[in-house]
Design a protein around this motif. Structure first.
Motif, mmCIF file in Angstrom:
data_model
loop_
_atom_site.group_PDB
_atom_site.id
_atom_site.type_symbol
_atom_site.label_atom_id
_atom_site.label_comp_id
_atom_site.label_asym_id
_atom_site.label_seq_id
_atom_site.Cartn_x
_atom_site.Cartn_y
_atom_site.Cartn_z
ATOM 1 N N PRO A 1 1.753 6.055 4.093
ATOM 2 C CA PRO A 1 0.676 6.978 4.431
ATOM 3 C C PRO A 1 1.900 8.543 4.831
ATOM 4 O O PRO A 1 2.797 8.154 4.877
ATOM 5 N N GLN B 1 0.894 -0.984 -0.183
ATOM 6 C CA GLN B 1 -0.156 -0.213 0.322
ATOM 7 C C GLN B 1 0.955 1.332 0.385
ATOM 8 O O GLN B 1 1.457 0.792 0.222
ATOM 9 N N GLN C 1 1.500 -15.793 8.062
ATOM 10 C CA GLN C 1 2.559 -16.559 7.711
ATOM 11 C C GLN C 1 1.474 -17.188 6.601
ATOM 12 O O GLN C 1 1.303 -17.635 5.821
ATOM 13 N N SER D 1 -3.018 -8.498 6.984
ATOM 14 C CA SER D 1 -4.499 -8.453 6.701
ATOM 15 C C SER D 1 -5.064 -9.880 7.001
ATOM 16 O O SER D 1 -4.746 -10.646 6.207
ATOM 17 N N ILE E 1 -2.901 -19.101 6.980
ATOM 18 C CA ILE E 1 -4.511 -18.452 7.941
ATOM 19 C C ILE E 1 -5.293 -19.741 7.347
ATOM 20 O O ILE E 1 -5.220 -20.979 5.798
ATOM 21 N N SER F 1 -2.583 2.042 14.908
ATOM 22 C CA SER F 1 -1.726 1.869 14.477
ATOM 23 C C SER F 1 -0.626 2.281 13.171
ATOM 24 O O SER F 1 -1.145 3.572 13.567
ATOM 25 N N THR G 1 -9.156 -11.804 7.723
ATOM 26 C CA THR G 1 -10.873 -10.731 8.347
ATOM 27 C C THR G 1 -11.362 -11.945 9.287
ATOM 28 O O THR G 1 -11.069 -13.272 8.162
ATOM 29 N N ASN H 1 -3.646 -4.414 5.476
ATOM 30 C CA ASN H 1 -1.993 -3.896 5.492
ATOM 31 C C ASN H 1 -2.016 -3.354 6.915
ATOM 32 O O ASN H 1 -1.176 -2.161 6.739
ATOM 33 N N HIS I 1 -3.400 11.558 12.388
ATOM 34 C CA HIS I 1 -3.722 10.080 13.037
ATOM 35 C C HIS I 1 -3.830 10.330 14.074
ATOM 36 O O HIS I 1 -3.646 9.984 14.497
ATOM 37 N N GLN J 1 2.237 -5.341 7.990
ATOM 38 C CA GLN J 1 1.629 -5.392 6.861
ATOM 39 C C GLN J 1 0.886 -6.669 7.381
ATOM 40 O O GLN J 1 0.203 -7.216 6.356
ATOM 41 N N SER K 1 -0.336 2.416 10.577
ATOM 42 C CA SER K 1 -0.390 2.181 8.407
ATOM 43 C C SER K 1 -0.937 1.198 8.751
ATOM 44 O O SER K 1 -1.518 0.345 9.059
ATOM 45 N N GLY K 2 -2.166 1.470 7.065
ATOM 46 C CA GLY K 2 -2.640 0.245 7.197
ATOM 47 C C GLY K 2 -4.588 0.947 8.248
ATOM 48 O O GLY K 2 -4.092 2.094 8.701
#
Ligand SMILES: Nc1ncnc2c1ncn2[C@@H]1O[C@H](COP(=O)(O)OP(=O)(O)O)[C@@H](O)[C@H]1O
Ligand SMILES: [Mg+2]
Lengths: 609, 389
Positions: A13, A10, B221, B25, B223, B57, B27, B8, A21, B23, B59-60
């Motif tokens: 930022p 990504q 690593q 990611s 899921i 955080s 759900t 991320n 932030h 990073q 970033s992300g």
């Protein structure tokens, strides 16, 4: 069902987004706001006075225009030159500096020698009456230093000063000046006062020492002397060093004892010299002297930091050893108790008894029955002009007592709460710099002896500045000066308490949905009630004993017990003055007992902080 | 319904050069029971703390139910007190100055729930977690297991849609662990809460979670379900981290061609390509027989270690060492020779980057399926066959 998203790179930022932030995060962390407010508050309360006094030593003070041939407020080296290099610099600075260092060094040497022996006797031997001595030996540290000074003058005072004669004088024994005043009695008294501190600190170290280390040496065949000098002594060296530095720093700033025992023979220390300079309106010179005192403070602190770093290298986690195995003293058992007993006698019994007797004797040193009276406590219609009743019946006494409780009490309360808030802000604040700044600035007054601090406050708050009105003569200036001077202790204990608490209880409350106010009132403050109480009471006691701030900042309408008793002394009402001093000692003692009850930790830990 | 999605997600603590979470990611669906598994220091707690909002955080993005709660990109951050996510701390963080009951009803009081209802809900949760009898005690008067149940009750009382648990079983002794494990499963079923928990212990993860996310050094690593993770580790780290005793690793690049070695044996059986770096086989998938055939290797039994109900056998083949584990009492003695068979389908291959390497099916040799040894066949078909993607 779970999806593993590919870690697609990504876009990083940008700084602007990140800052916004961080702000969004910081907005929900009140510690940031508290930290900033406290930082500004202490910058004004602590940094400004200290800077102003340093600046004062380079600025032509009002009234000095003629001498300096410069306008008021312009830059000058006049005061530096006058204090350090002029013909009177010997009187202004060098002799007092020499005296101060001599007193501090001698006090350290003697109190360490006596204190280490007593600490060893109390903690590691089967000396008779050990448990009792463990408490009794600490008492001199709880009494104000000038209790001893007044007791000393009561006995040894000679004709050099006017007023009522000393006991020995009235018994026909002439005391020489060198016994009655100056170096000898000052050191003697400071040694009495600080030896208990050595007993506390070194005793603690001795108790924590793992006896298995000594045992291993003994198993290897080392004689007791070798064990003492090559095992025990090196291991408790950090404790010895820290005790020595603490005492040294305190002695540099000591004002009351040299004020009572030094001034009559013009034996000046830096603290009394500073007072004398202020008293004679030489503010510039006073500022230079204050600067010198601060420099000594900074040097002491640097040494302390350095030694602590060194000490950490061989910190051992001991305490598993069976410490109740005590050294048998044999035939020396009673003489040992005799030694400790003598210390208690000279350090507690004699001064207090002397003071008490002096309050019930009409003429000093005459031990006949008709010479004794309780008039100075509870009499009425006395023939003394300014004090028609015994002090317990005098409204001014109660007014002063009330003032003391209100002024010292509220300032201890404020400094206790501020200390906790400082601890909170230091540990929670998102901006590292603010935390570090708070930590250091609240420690700054430790380097500045009370008398210099009071002088700084006087120079800064005596006149109206911006929105702040002139505070001199109001209780407010006393309260804020006391708050500032107690902040090193308050913030250290606040930081320690918050560190020990950790973040999690509060985080758990946040998770449960508590806003900042609920977190403070329902979680943090209730959990910290014990440390907070101690954090308020300890400054209260030392505030009550204090002299230097009051003697400069208090005026008759804001009389506190200390200034009240000093004024009585000025009028030569020695009996009444000593009675007031005894009351102060009583309040200090009761406060200490109260701390012990509340915290349950015992005197040793409480006082050592 | 509460789903949590991390996009991320990265966290670099002030003063650290390496990110603690890198990073990540993933759900988490509604009602899922997920475990973040990894060695200590890999950033599991940090992820939980960021989801709860105690940490922010670097970033992300974190979104709960499509509501972004923390995103540097959108400059948004919702503080923990507004997220309504339950979090049970590793060391419980009970409030020491409140009784158990006050600890439990603190959240309800904050929500201004009427006294009657508060009382009922408190009693309900406390009895479900069997701490009702300690209601008037202080946390310091409770054992570790009881404290943990109070910490759970404290969170469940406010009925959060999402519950985060930091190492829920690791501070407990063996019996309590079993008890608490059952408790958590029951909780998940009765309350239907989405649960994410953190563990460094594979047993904990395997036995509790529906889904496991394996982490290392801040990076995700793999899921998958516990079975998937075990049977098809996506890289060498996962393969080695999961499984006890540890998976056997054979370095295929190591030995020279003429030497008698496992590497040469394996290479002779499959057509390896230039990416093949190491081969791994789980200890229980090695098959030991008395009878030799073309696909077996003669090995020496070096050591037999009973581990209570199962046995770990150390085998040697030339300079190579292998561990075999079995549930049945071994009939051999230490020092004896046996024939070991490494089923081709049980072999995992990893490339130079240590990622799973899927060899083309044609390269595998299926001769072993025709083996006449009945015991081998039987044993092997009992194993879950690794699916080839
Ligand atoms: N407050 C912090 N400040 C700096 N580094 C931290 C902090 N908390 C954790 N870390 C670092 O981040 C990494 C991950 O920590 P953590 O999430 O607690 O790991 P885990 O829970 O997986 O054991 C560790 O290397 C740790 O040292
Ligand atoms: Mg952790």
């Amino acid at each position: 069902m779970t999806i593993l998203l590919t870690a697609a790179e990504q876009k990083k930022p940008n700084i602007w987004r990140r800052a916004r932030h961080s702000f969004a995060v910081a907005r929900h962390e009140p510690a940031n706001l508290i930290g900033l407010v406290l930082a500004i508050f202490f910058a004004y309360l602590i940094l400004a006075p200290v800077l102003s006094i340093l600046v004062d030593s380079f600025i032509v003070q009002s009234g000095d225009e003629a001498r300096t041939h410069q306008d008021e407020g312009s830059f000058t080296f006049y005061y530096i030159v006058r204090t350090l290099y002029s013909r009177i610099s010997e009187i202004l600075l060098w002799q007092p500096l020499y005296n101060t260092l001599a007193i501090a060094a001698s006090t350290v040497v003697f109190s360490m020698s006596i204190g280490v022996v007593l600490a060893w006797l109390v903690n590691r031997t089967n000396m008779a009456g050990r448990a009792w001595f463990a408490t009794a030996l600490i008492v001199p540290f709880m009494l104000p230093t000038w209790t001893f000074a007044l007791a000393w003058t009561t006995i040894f005072k000679n004709r050099t000063v006017g007023g009522q004669p000393g006991w020995l004088e009235s018994l026909g024994i002439t005391t020489s000046n060198s016994v009655a005043y100056g170096y000898f009695p000052i050191v003697f008294i400071l040694v009495l006062h600080y030896t208990p501190l050595v007993i506390l600190i070194v005793g603690n170290a001795l108790r924590r020492l793992d006896s298995q280390m000594e045992d291993s040496a003994r198993v290897l065949g080392a004689p007791s002397r070798t064990i003492a000098f090559s095992i025990v002594l090196p291991l408790i060296r950090p404790a010895l060093m820290s005790a020595a530095l603490l005492i040294f720093a305190d002695c540099i700033g000591e004002f009351a004892v040299p004020y009572i025992l030094g001034l009559p023979v013009r034996y000046d220390t830096l603290a009394t010299g500073l007072y004398r300079a202020l008293d004679t309106r030489q503010n510039g010179v006073a500022a230079v002297i204050a600067g010198v005192i601060m420099i000594i403070g900074v040097i002491t602190l640097l040494i302390d930091v350095r030694m602590m770093k060194e000490a950490r290298r061989f910190v051992t986690v001991g305490g598993k050893g069976n410490m109740d195995r005590l050294r048998k003293l044999g035939r020396m058992r009673l003489p040992a108790s005799g030694f400790a007993g003598a210390f208690v006698l000279i350090g507690v019994v004699l001064p207090l008894l002397t003071l008490f007797l002096s309050t019930i004797m009409i003429l000093p040193g005459r031990f006949t029955l008709e010479n004794f009276t309780f008039d100075y406590w509870i009499g009425s219609n006395l023939d003394t002009v300014a004090l028609r009743n015994g002090i317990l019946l005098t409204p001014e006494f109660w007014q002063a007592a009330w003032n003391t409780i209100v002024i010292v009490g509220s300032s201890s309360m404020i400094s206790g709460v501020l200390g906790l808030l400082v601890g909170y802000a230091v540990l929670r604040c998102s901006f590292k710099g603010v935390g570090a700044f708070l930590r250091q600035i609240t420690f700054l007054p430790y380097l500045v002896p009370g008398i210099a601090f009071a002088a700084a406050f006087l120079s800064l708050f005596a006149v109206a500045r911006g929105p702040i009105p002139a505070l001199y003569g109001t209780p407010a200036i006393l309260i804020i000066a006391l708050v500032a001077s107690k902040m090193p202790f308050a913030s250290r204990s606040g930081i320690a308490a918050m560190t020990q608490l950790g973040k999690e209880p509060e985080e758990a409350a946040r998770i449960a949905g508590a806003n900042w106010f609920s977190r403070m009132t329902k979680i943090i403050i209730p959990i910290q009630a014990g440390p907070l109480a101690t954090g308020i009471l300890l400054p209260f006691i030392s505030g009550i004993k204090g002299v230097s701030l009051f003697i400069i900042l208090a005026i008759p309408s804001t009389d506190v017990l200390t200034t009240y008793s000093l004024r009585l002394l000025d009028y030569n009402y020695d009996q009444a003055a000593n009675a007031v001093v005894l009351m102060i000692a009583l309040i200090a003692w009761l406060g200490t007992v109260l701390i012990q009850k509340i915290s349950g930790t015992g005197l040793a830990q409480g006082l050592e902080n | 319904m509460p789903t949590i999605s991390l996009t991320n997600l990265t966290k670099c603590y002030d003063g650290n050069t390496e990110p603690s979470v890198d990073q990540v990611s993933l759900t988490v669906e509604d009602g899922e029971f997920m475990c973040l598994l990894g060695p200590s220091g890999c950033g599991k707690t940090t992820i939980l703390r960021m989801i709860a909002g105690i940490e922010h955080s670097t970033s992300g993005e974190i979104a709960v139910d499509d509501l972004v709660v923390d995103s540097v990109h959108q400059s948004c951050f919702i503080p923990p007190e507004q997220r309504r996510i339950g979090f049970v701390f590793q060391n419980y963080a009970l409030w020491p100055h409140m009784t158990v009951e006050r600890n439990v009803d603190f959240g309800l009081r904050l929500q201004k729930v009427p006294a009657q209802e508060r009382k009922e809900r408190c009693l309900d949760v406390m009895s479900k977690l069997r701490i009702l009898e300690y209601a008037d005690r202080y946390p310091s008067q409770l054992s570790g297991g009881q404290q943990q149940r109070v910490a759970l009750a404290r969170m469940l009382a406010v009925n959060p849609g999402i519950l985060l648990l930091d190492e829920p079983l690791s501070n407990l002794d063996a019996t309590l662990r079993l008890e608490m494990r059952a408790e958590l499963r029951r909780l998940h079923q009765t309350f239907g809460t989405t649960i994410i928990f953190v563990s460094h212990d594979q047993w904990e993860a395997m036995t509790l979670a529906n889904t496991i996310a394996v982490m290392n050094k801040g990076q995700l690593q793999q899921i998958g379900t516990p079975d998937e993770i075990y049977a098809e580790p996506c890289n060498r780290f996962v393969a080695e981290f999961i499984g006890n005793p540890k998976i056997n690793i054979v370095d295929l690049k190591a030995s020279a061609a003429e030497q008698v070695s496992l590497a040469n044996h394996i290479r002779s059986r499959i057509a390896t390509n230039e990416f093949t770096n190491v081969c791994a086989i789980r200890p229980e998938e090695i098959i030991l027989t008395d009878t030799a055939n073309a696909n077996t290797l003669p090995m020496t039994i070096e050591n037999i270690m009973p581990t209570g109900g199962s046995w770990v056998i150390e085998l040697s083949f030339g300079d190579d060492r292998l561990f075999h584990s079995t549930q049945s009492r071994p009939k051999w003695r230490e020092g004896e020779q046996v024939n070991a068979y490494l089923p081709t389908l049980s072999l995992h291959f990893f490339d130079q980057a240590n990622n799973r390497l899927v060899l083309p099916e044609t390269d595998l040799d299926y001769n072993h399926l025709l083996l006449n040894s009945a015991s081998i066949n039987q044993k092997h078909t009992n194993q879950p066959l690794a699916k080839q993607a």
